[in-house]
Design a protein around this motif. Structure first.
Motif, PDB file in Angstrom:
ATOM      1  N   ASP A 267      14.889   3.537  -8.753  1.00 15.36           N
ATOM      2  CA  ASP A 267      13.812   4.540  -8.685  1.00 15.36           C
ATOM      3  C   ASP A 267      12.684   4.157  -9.647  1.00 15.36           C
ATOM      4  O   ASP A 267      11.500   4.301  -9.322  1.00 15.36           O
ATOM      5  N   THR A 268      13.062   3.705 -10.827  1.00 11.20           N
ATOM      6  CA  THR A 268      12.048   3.308 -11.812  1.00 11.20           C
ATOM      7  C   THR A 268      11.262   2.108 -11.280  1.00 11.20           C
ATOM      8  O   THR A 268      10.040   2.039 -11.422  1.00 11.20           O
ATOM      9  N   ARG A 269      12.007   1.179 -10.657  1.00  9.82           N
ATOM     10  CA  ARG A 269      11.326   0.002 -10.091  1.00  9.82           C
ATOM     11  C   ARG A 269      10.334   0.427  -9.023  1.00  9.82           C
ATOM     12  O   ARG A 269       9.181  -0.008  -9.014  1.00  9.82           O
ATOM     13  N   GLU A 270      10.781   1.326  -8.134  1.00  7.53           N
ATOM     14  CA  GLU A 270       9.917   1.705  -7.006  1.00  7.53           C
ATOM     15  C   GLU A 270       8.608   2.342  -7.494  1.00  7.53           C
ATOM     16  O   GLU A 270       7.525   1.941  -7.092  1.00  7.53           O
ATOM     17  N   VAL A 271       8.727   3.350  -8.378  1.00  2.26           N
ATOM     18  CA  VAL A 271       7.508   4.052  -8.816  1.00  2.26           C
ATOM     19  C   VAL A 271       6.619   3.107  -9.643  1.00  2.26           C
ATOM     20  O   VAL A 271       5.403   3.047  -9.438  1.00  2.26           O
ATOM     21  N   SER A 272       7.229   2.336 -10.542  1.00  2.00           N
ATOM     22  CA  SER A 272       6.425   1.458 -11.407  1.00  2.00           C
ATOM     23  C   SER A 272       5.684   0.410 -10.580  1.00  2.00           C
ATOM     24  O   SER A 272       4.506   0.124 -10.833  1.00  2.00           O
ATOM     25  N   PHE A 273       6.361  -0.170  -9.595  1.00  2.00           N
ATOM     26  CA  PHE A 273       5.720  -1.229  -8.803  1.00  2.00           C
ATOM     27  C   PHE A 273       4.639  -0.651  -7.885  1.00  2.00           C
ATOM     28  O   PHE A 273       3.631  -1.294  -7.603  1.00  2.00           O
ATOM     29  N   GLU A 274       4.850   0.569  -7.430  1.00  2.00           N
ATOM     30  CA  GLU A 274       3.840   1.215  -6.574  1.00  2.00           C
ATOM     31  C   GLU A 274       2.568   1.483  -7.392  1.00  2.00           C
ATOM     32  O   GLU A 274       1.458   1.245  -6.925  1.00  2.00           O
ATOM     33  N   ILE A 275       2.755   1.968  -8.627  1.00  2.00           N
ATOM     34  CA  ILE A 275       1.596   2.219  -9.504  1.00  2.00           C
ATOM     35  C   ILE A 275       0.913   0.888  -9.829  1.00  2.00           C
ATOM     36  O   ILE A 275      -0.310   0.765  -9.752  1.00  2.00           O
ATOM     37  N   ALA A 276       1.720  -0.135 -10.170  1.00  2.00           N
ATOM     38  CA  ALA A 276       1.143  -1.443 -10.498  1.00  2.00           C
ATOM     39  C   ALA A 276       0.382  -1.996  -9.294  1.00  2.00           C
ATOM     40  O   ALA A 276      -0.683  -2.606  -9.450  1.00  2.00           O
ATOM     41  N   SER A 277       0.897  -1.759  -8.093  1.00  2.00           N
ATOM     42  CA  SER A 277       0.218  -2.305  -6.905  1.00  2.00           C
ATOM     43  C   SER A 277      -1.153  -1.646  -6.739  1.00  2.00           C
ATOM     44  O   SER A 277      -2.134  -2.308  -6.406  1.00  2.00           O
ATOM     45  N   GLN A 278      -1.242  -0.349  -7.038  1.00  2.00           N
ATOM     46  CA  GLN A 278      -2.556   0.327  -6.953  1.00  2.00           C
ATOM     47  C   GLN A 278      -3.485  -0.189  -8.050  1.00  2.00           C
ATOM     48  O   GLN A 278      -4.702  -0.263  -7.858  1.00  2.00           O
ATOM     49  N   MET A 279      -2.928  -0.564  -9.189  1.00  2.00           N
ATOM     50  CA  MET A 279      -3.764  -1.125 -10.268  1.00  2.00           C
ATOM     51  C   MET A 279      -4.323  -2.486  -9.828  1.00  2.00           C
ATOM     52  O   MET A 279      -5.479  -2.816 -10.099  1.00  2.00           O
ATOM     53  N   LEU A 280      -3.500  -3.266  -9.124  1.00  2.00           N
ATOM     54  CA  LEU A 280      -3.967  -4.580  -8.658  1.00  2.00           C
ATOM     55  C   LEU A 280      -5.067  -4.426  -7.605  1.00  2.00           C
ATOM     56  O   LEU A 280      -6.040  -5.176  -7.609  1.00  2.00           O
ATOM     57  N   ILE A 281      -4.911  -3.434  -6.739  1.00  2.00           N
ATOM     58  CA  ILE A 281      -5.937  -3.212  -5.707  1.00  2.00           C
ATOM     59  C   ILE A 281      -7.234  -2.728  -6.376  1.00  2.00           C
ATOM     60  O   ILE A 281      -8.314  -3.253  -6.135  1.00  2.00           O
ATOM     61  N   ALA A 282      -7.102  -1.729  -7.287  1.00  2.00           N
ATOM     62  CA  ALA A 282      -8.298  -1.197  -7.976  1.00  2.00           C
ATOM     63  C   ALA A 282      -8.976  -2.290  -8.807  1.00  2.00           C
ATOM     64  O   ALA A 282     -10.199  -2.291  -8.964  1.00  2.00           O
ATOM     65  N   GLY A 283      -8.187  -3.242  -9.321  1.00  2.00           N
ATOM     66  CA  GLY A 283      -8.735  -4.323 -10.156  1.00  2.00           C
ATOM     67  C   GLY A 283      -9.209  -5.519  -9.353  1.00  2.00           C
ATOM     68  O   GLY A 283      -9.595  -6.539  -9.932  1.00  2.00           O
ATOM     69  N   GLY A 284      -9.155  -5.413  -8.014  1.00  2.00           N
ATOM     70  CA  GLY A 284      -9.672  -6.483  -7.156  1.00  2.00           C
ATOM     71  C   GLY A 284      -8.782  -7.721  -7.121  1.00  2.00           C
ATOM     72  O   GLY A 284      -9.227  -8.796  -6.733  1.00  2.00           O
ATOM     73  N   LYS A 285      -7.519  -7.600  -7.507  1.00  2.00           N
ATOM     74  CA  LYS A 285      -6.635  -8.772  -7.508  1.00  2.00           C
ATOM     75  C   LYS A 285      -5.775  -8.858  -6.245  1.00  2.00           C
ATOM     76  O   LYS A 285      -5.177  -9.885  -5.966  1.00  2.00           O
ATOM     77  N   ALA A 286      -5.671  -7.753  -5.526  1.00  2.00           N
ATOM     78  CA  ALA A 286      -4.913  -7.770  -4.267  1.00  2.00           C
ATOM     79  C   ALA A 286      -5.702  -6.973  -3.239  1.00  2.00           C
ATOM     80  O   ALA A 286      -6.373  -5.998  -3.593  1.00  2.00           O
ATOM     81  N   SER A 287      -5.633  -7.408  -1.970  1.00  2.00           N
ATOM     82  CA  SER A 287      -6.442  -6.695  -0.980  1.00  2.00           C
ATOM     83  C   SER A 287      -5.687  -5.511  -0.389  1.00  2.00           C
ATOM     84  O   SER A 287      -6.300  -4.559   0.095  1.00  2.00           O
TER      85      SER A 287
END
Ligand code: URA
Length: 434
Positions: A267-287
């Motif tokens: 559960d910790t992995r799922e929420v943390s990685f989902e938040i990190a993925s939004q950070m990567l999108i907002a930071g222009g590192k992932a489309s």
């Protein structure tokens, strides 16, 4: 203008004007309004609410109560992340180094525990030597060299929020949408990042108890972000039971290290990685989300995220060897089992009761400014939906004080609801609002 008239106006459910809100915040910050009048106003806001215009004006008045951090000396799109609070919420300790290891500069100010929820600064301070009270110069230098720094909110940044936050914590006035939205967004606007990812938690371990309230809070903060020209996206995540299995300051650092090593609770992995993925999108590192999650999987498996975390600890004076040797973290003297009194399934874990158990053990504050014990906490062995047998261990309590342990034992026993039917587990990520 005087504060008494404003309290009465808000008590009657009327809107405060921009000038009235600015007067109230600047006078309180200058020490011209006493805590008892501000407490009455906070309670009136809890009961009468504030409309969008008032909430935006309150946010900007709190932002303007102090300095704004200038992060122009850091290249790239700086992405901040903030949670509305939870129990066992160690997401920042994972998502921040993950995003930083993938090229998103993370220059983050964090807070201490509030109510029954924990705070990132308290968790980081459980690492021997770790300094959260660093200077702005050091903060910026760390982000420029290693991509990440997290510091305690300074006295100069949104001082009105700092004072109100501490007052709300001890006057039962935390769980109000305009107060939470303005508290979070004033700090985020003042701390100078280029984009924000918000984790709006919902459930018995969050300030928002229903999905409807969480959606209102998320939309309110996304709208404030828009008005302030600060791209803001919000995830709504479940906090009806504690996140992961470890709750308490050093215990949460342990779970974060486990996740950064590719282990830890799913559960910790799922929420943390989902938040990190939004950070990567907002930071222009992932489309998109798929690309972001792939990148995250890679930086965990090749050890980059853990290396960034280790470097981040070392930069701020902490002992980086904690990542290899968990025994270097504070450890409680007493370990006590909590056994199930019957056969069945875990129907529910009252998340606020688990948060309060940690607080009673000394892991959170009962009064303003109190010292906390970094070592104490709870380990959950069973979570919602799992089968248990009579006598089986549901949880461990970690304590340093026998009297506090006795009180905590009573509370945690009531936190587990054991029923005959296996309940369904809902999703952890309920929505993304941007
Ligand atoms: N986090 C904050 O920063 N402020 C609140 O009011 C609640 C959670």
């Amino acid at each position: 203008m005087n504060m008494l008239d404003l309290i009465i106006k808000k008590k009657k459910g009327l809107s405060l004007s921009k000038e009235e809100i600015e007067y109230m915040i600047s006078s309180y910050t200058a020490g011209k309004i006493p805590d008892y009048q501000m407490s009455a106003m906070l309670m009136a806001i809890c009961f009468s609410g504030m409309d969008d215009r008032e909430t935006a004006d309150l946010t900007m008045a709190m932002t303007d109560s102090g300095d704004r951090l200038d992060l122009k000396r850091i290249d790239g799109i700086k992405v901040d992340k903030h949670s509305t609070g939870g129990v066992g919420d160690k997401v920042t300790l994972i998502a921040a180094p993950v995003a930083a290891s993938l090229g998103v500069p993370v220059a983050k100010m964090s807070g201490r525990g509030l109510g029954f929820t924990g705070g990132t600064i308290d968790k980081l301070e459980s690492i021997p030597g770790f300094r959260t009270g660093i200077s702005e110069e050091e903060f910026i230098r760390n982000v420029n060299t290693d991509g990440i720094s997290i510091m305690a909110q300074t006295a100069e940044l949104a001082p009105a929020d700092k004072a109100l936050y501490a007052l709300r914590d001890v006057t039962g006035t935390v769980d109000s949408i305009p107060l939470i939205a303005s508290s979070i967004m004033s700090k985020k606007i003042a701390s100078g990042s280029d984009a924000i990812v918000l984790d709006v938690t919902v459930g018995s371990g969050a300030f928002m108890k229903t999905e409807e309230e969480a959606r209102k809070l998320a939309s309110c903060m996304v709208r404030i972000g828009k008005l302030a020209d600060l791209p803001t996206r919000a995830l709504i995540t479940d906090m009806d039971e504690p996140l992961g299995s470890l709750i308490g300051n050093s215990l949460e650092v342990i779970e974060a290290i486990e996740v950064l090593k590719g282990q830890g609770h799913e559960d910790t992995r799922e929420v943390s990685f989902e938040i990190a993925s939004q950070m990567l999108i907002a930071g222009g590192k992932a489309s998109d989300r798929e690309e972001a999650l792939r990148m995250i999987g890679d930086c965990i498996s090749d050890g980059r995220a853990l290396k960034t975390f280790r470097q981040f600890i070392a930069d701020q004076g902490g002992d980086p060897h904690v990542t290899e040797d968990l025994s270097l973290l504070p450890k409680a003297r007493i370990e006590e089992k909590i056994n199930s009194e019957k056969d069945g399934y875990v129907e529910k874990i009252h998340c606020d009761m688990v948060g309060n158990t940690v607080k009673i053990l000394g892991g959170g504050r009962q009064v303003k400014g109190e010292e906390i014990d970094p070592a104490v906490g709870v380990k959950l062995l069973k979570k919602k939906g799992e089968q248990v047998r009579k006598g089986e261990v549901l949880a461990y309590l970690y304590a340093n004080d026998e009297n506090k342990l006795k009180e905590a034992q009573k509370l945690i026993a009531g936190a587990f609801v054991i029923g005959e039917e296996q309940p369904e587990r809902g999703p952890l990520i309920l929505d993304i609002i941007d």
